[in-house]
Design an enzyme around this catalytic site. Structure first.
Site, PDB file in Angstrom:
ATOM      1  N   SER A  67     -79.836  -5.075  -1.628  1.00  0.00           N
ATOM      2  CA  SER A  67     -80.419  -5.930  -0.431  1.00  0.00           C
ATOM      3  C   SER A  67     -81.090  -7.580  -0.928  1.00  0.00           C
ATOM      4  CB  SER A  67     -80.512  -5.006   0.686  1.00  0.00           C
ATOM      5  OG  SER A  67     -81.555  -4.539  -0.043  1.00  0.00           O
TER       6      SER A  67
ATOM      7  N   LYS B   6     -85.100  -2.246   9.206  1.00  0.00           N
ATOM      8  CA  LYS B   6     -85.202  -3.520   8.749  1.00  0.00           C
ATOM      9  C   LYS B   6     -85.410  -4.380   9.716  1.00  0.00           C
ATOM     10  CE  LYS B   6     -82.466  -3.134   4.180  1.00  0.00           C
ATOM     11  NZ  LYS B   6     -81.354  -4.079   3.280  1.00  0.00           N
TER      12      LYS B   6
END
Length: 844
Positions: free
Chosen positions: A735, A778
């Protein structure tokens, strides 16, 4: 004097009877006159309503006092007695006795009805003559009547003070001259059926059987049966309403045939029950005889008396034949052993263990979804998915209590409340709760137990849990199921396959008890930190529910609503003596804990409660308040700093977002360019996947160098150094792809990156942005770091439903499908596209 009183009494009774007779006669005349004058009656036979209103059909011979019979049907020519207790029935009898002793007897359909109306009565009854009245000391009137002829109820003329009815006579059954062949066949058929019926009917007089079987006259046969055979009310009423003798005999054949079948089945059941009782009584008598013989011989030791007690307990439990036979044999063996022998000790332990199991004991389940929701919300904050799934299970059980086989596996990091959820579910369902810790279990015998022939043998953990639960439908929490391992002693996961399979666990066999035990009513919930170490066949039997780590906002609410009050109570502190401000709890979460759950947070709160208690006792303070400003005074300097975010736009520095086991974090990524030969250096404890992402990023930047004003041959003249700070912390995953591309483009083009933008996303060589996981954690990290804009893959847009509302309200989300979308929003200014100029010729 006595004679005068007696004569006075007779005179009074006679006067009363004359008075009733006079009133009854007047009542009949009044009724007839009223009808002649056009009076209306409530008809109870719609087919005869016209007849009921007809003047010609109403006469004193068709109007009778009536009694509604409960559970009795009277036939013509029959003499019978019955008891009357209802006042209206007694008044009807008195009226009949005062006139011609005739009364109409009709059965009521439901014996429970106390005040019957026309719809509650059958349409056909019998006109009977009252032979005798006798009043008993308890106030009940006993009546002797003789049935005269059948009659159909046309109307109920009056109901007060007793029932007066208008009836129409129906001829009694007679033996017709025609149809002799059919009657003869019916007589033979009825005799055959009656013979079979009498064989199954207990205590039927032989004289009655002989008289019926010897009777050839159809009418007498019919009367003998209906007068002497006990039949249900409905069947007797059908016989009374028979139109002719052929129909009556046919009905008798049908009724007796049906009753014969019922009696035959009852007889079989009685025989089976009798055989079973005989066996039980025989065993009981034999045991009692053995006791007496042992007493007489002086051999009555403890083992024999114990064996008899065990046998009695086995009988009381009512176990299956297989289990009862096995346990009875063990008790019989105990009877023959010396009480002090080691084998007797083993057998006693075995019988005690097996008989103490909850074979027939269960708790009443309370499948109340509203109560369950309230309990789960009270005990746990957040965990929406888990709560919804558990409430779905409870709702299904409320609709289908017999449902079995639903096994839930809660998977998530430590300290997030997996174990306490199991306790809350048991509380919500009203089931007993037992927890089994499977961490470190290596031996199959821990699950299945050891054979009782081994020294120190004992049942496995499942049977031991059932014994502790004291009910056969508890909730068993199998904790840390992923921590089971195997060695040379067997694989415990294989034993768990049977426990967690609804098709097999109804006959679970523990090695120690050696008999099948039903686990089908048990509700199993398992917990694990990861599914990677669970055997695939075992994992296939469970429904996995992922529990993610708590966000800072959730930790704050858990601490405020649960942990603080819990620790105050645990440390003996009154609610007003110690107070925590909201800022103090948030500072405690950010500065002193870094975890997925709340265990460390609870320990820090407990530490503050203890220190506050010390101040209250030592310094005689009334209360202590903890704020963000004084926590360091009690706990020392903060242990964890906030995520490092760029304070200004910088070249080659990008705010990346990463997921960790303790939540999300802001991960800055740095890139610098150096004179060299195109080497790419990657540091910061990056894993193989991140190193591959770096290579993909460099290749993509080479393909779009012109668009962003980057020298095309940078890979020949410049070295790139990519670094992720906190180098001691291992990092991996795809990611960070978009973060690397943005940092490399910024470093090579000299364009700064916005410091208030964070990003996450996987990339492809052609510049597409692929979805990632852990979006909830996140985005919470970005919110905590006061990031204003977050770039996420466009395919992660549906995952925003899981993101906290406070985050969605404070952060702007940009959905990127390609890397161009990322760079356009992340770079502080637009790049200047590099153009290639063509060389001019001399003549040009």
């Amino acid at each position: 004097m006595a004679e005068i009183k007696k004569n006075n009494k007779k005179t009074a009774i006679k006067a009363e009877n004359n008075d009733i007779k006079e009133k009854t006669t007047k009542r009949r005349k009044k009724t007839i006159v009223a009808s002649s004058d056009g009076g209306e009656f409530v008809s109870c036979d719609s087919n005869n309503s016209k007849d009921a209103k007809s003047k010609d059909n109403l006469s004193a011979n068709s109007i009778f006092p009536a009694i509604a019979m409960r559970g009795l049907v009277v036939f013509p020519k029959i003499v019978m007695h019955f008891d009357v207790a209802r006042e209206k029935s007694i008044q009807a009898l008195k009226a009949a006795m005062a006139t011609d002793r005739k009364i109409f007897l009709v059965a009521q359909k439901d014996v429970v009805t106390d005040v019957p109306t026309g719809n509650d009565l059958y349409k056909v009854g019998v006109v009977a003559e009252v032979r005798q009245l006798l009043k008993t000391p308890d106030g009940v009137t006993r009546v002797l009547v003789e049935g005269l002829y059948r009659a159909r109820l046309v109307d109920i003329l009056d109901t007060d003070p007793y029932m007066i009815t208008h009836i129409r006579r129906i001829p009694n059954l007679s033996c017709p001259d025609e149809d002799k062949t059919e009657l003869t066949a019916l007589v033979r058929s009825v005799k055959d059926i009656f013979e079979q019926y009498s064989y199954n009917m207990p205590r039927m007089p032989k004289e009655l059987i002989s008289s019926i079987l010897d009777e050839d006259n159809p009418l007498k046969l019919y009367e003998n049966i209906i007068f002497n055979v006990s039949l249900p009310l409905d069947d007797k009423q059908q016989l009374l309403e028979a139109k002719n003798l052929i129909q009556g005999l046919s009905l008798i054949a049908l009724i007796l045939s049906k009753e014969s079948e019922v009696l035959d089945i009852e007889h079989q059941i009685q025989e089976q029950l009798h055989d079973q009782l005989d066996k039980n009584q025989r065993d009981y008598y034999l045991r009692e005889q053995m006791k007496i013989i042992s007493n007489q011989l002086g051999d009555d030791d403890d083992s024999q008396s114990e064996a008899f007690e065990y046998l009695e307990r086995i009988e009381e439990l009512g176990l299956s034949p297989e289990v009862s036979e096995k346990l009875s044999k063990e008790a019989g063996r105990l009877m023959k052993m010396p009480s002090s022998s080691q084998e007797a000790f083993v057998t006693r332990n075995y019988l005690d263990t097996v008989l103490d199991l909850p074979w027939n004991k269960s708790t009443k389940e309370k499948a109340d979804i509203k109560k369950a929701r309230a309990i789960l919300d009270k005990d746990h904050y957040g965990l929406k998915k888990v709560k919804e799934r558990i409430l779905e299970t409870i709702a299904v059980r409320q609709l289908n209590p017999e449902l079995k086989g639903q096994i839930i596996c809660l998977v998530g990091p430590p300290g997030i409340g997996k174990t306490s959820i199991g306790r809350s579910v048991a509380k919500a369902l009203g089931r007993n709760y037992v927890r089994i810790s499977l961490g470190g279990v290596k031996d199959e015998s821990d699950i299945r137990g050891h054979r009782k022939t081994y020294v120190g043998a004992m049942p496995g953990r499942i049977i031991a849990a059932m014994k502790n639960a004291k009910s056969n439908n508890p909730l068993i929490l199998l904790d840390e199921i992923d921590k089971m391992s195997n060695d040379f002693r067997g694989d415990p996961s294989s034993a768990m396959l049977e426990v967690l399979d609804s098709e097999q666990n109804c006959e679970f066999r523990d090695h120690y008890i050696e008999v099948p035990f039903d686990l089908g009513n048990v509700m199993f919930i398992t917990t694990a930190n990861t599914t990677s170490t669970i055997a695939p066949p075992l994992l296939d039997r469970m429904e996995v529910i992922e529990l993610t780590s708590y966000t800072a906002n959730e930790k704050f609410h858990i601490a405020k609503e649960h942990l603080v009050s819990k620790q105050k109570k645990k440390n003996g502190i009154k609610p007003t003596q110690i107070k925590f401000s909201d800022d103090a709890l948030k500072f405690l979460i950010d500065g002193y804990t870094k975890e997925a759950g709340v265990r460390s947070l609870e320990r820090e709160i407990a530490s503050l409660c203890r220190k506050g208690a010390k101040e209250i006792v030592e310094e005689n303070k009334k209360s202590v308040t903890f704020t963000a400003g004084n926590i360091e005074k009690y706990l020392g300097p903060r242990k964890f700093l906030d995520d490092d975010k760029s304070e200004k736009n910088e070249i080659g520095v990008v705010n990346g977002l990463a997921w960790t086991s303790v939540g999300g974090t802001l991960m800055p990524l740095e890139v610098i360019t150096l004179d060299g030969k195109g080497a790419v250096e990657v540091t910061g404890s990056l894993g193989d996947v991140m190193k591959e992402s770096a290579k993909i990023a460099v290749s993509y930047v080479r393909s779009v160098a012109d668009k962003y004003g980057i020298n095309k041959d940078f890979y020949k003249k410049l070295d790139l150094h990519i670094h992720a700070p906190e180098g001691a912390v291992p990092k991996d995953g795809p990611s960070a792809g978009v973060t690397m591309v943005t940092a490399i483009v910024s470093a090579l083009s000299g364009i700064p990156v916005k410091n208030d933008v964070a990003m996450t996303g996987e990339i492809t060589l052609h510049g597409k942005v692929l979805p990632i996981g852990g979006l909830r954690e996140k985005t919470m990290a970005a919110y905590k770091a006061e990031v204003k804009t977050v770039i996420i893959p466009a395919k992660n847009k549906p995952d925003l439903e899981e993101v906290e509302e406070v985050v969605k309200n404070s952060v702007k989300f940009i959905f990127a499908e390609t890397l161009s979308d990322v760079l356009d929003n992340a770079l502080a200014k637009k790049p200047v596209k590099k153009t290639t100029t063509s060389k001019r010729t001399k003549n040009g």
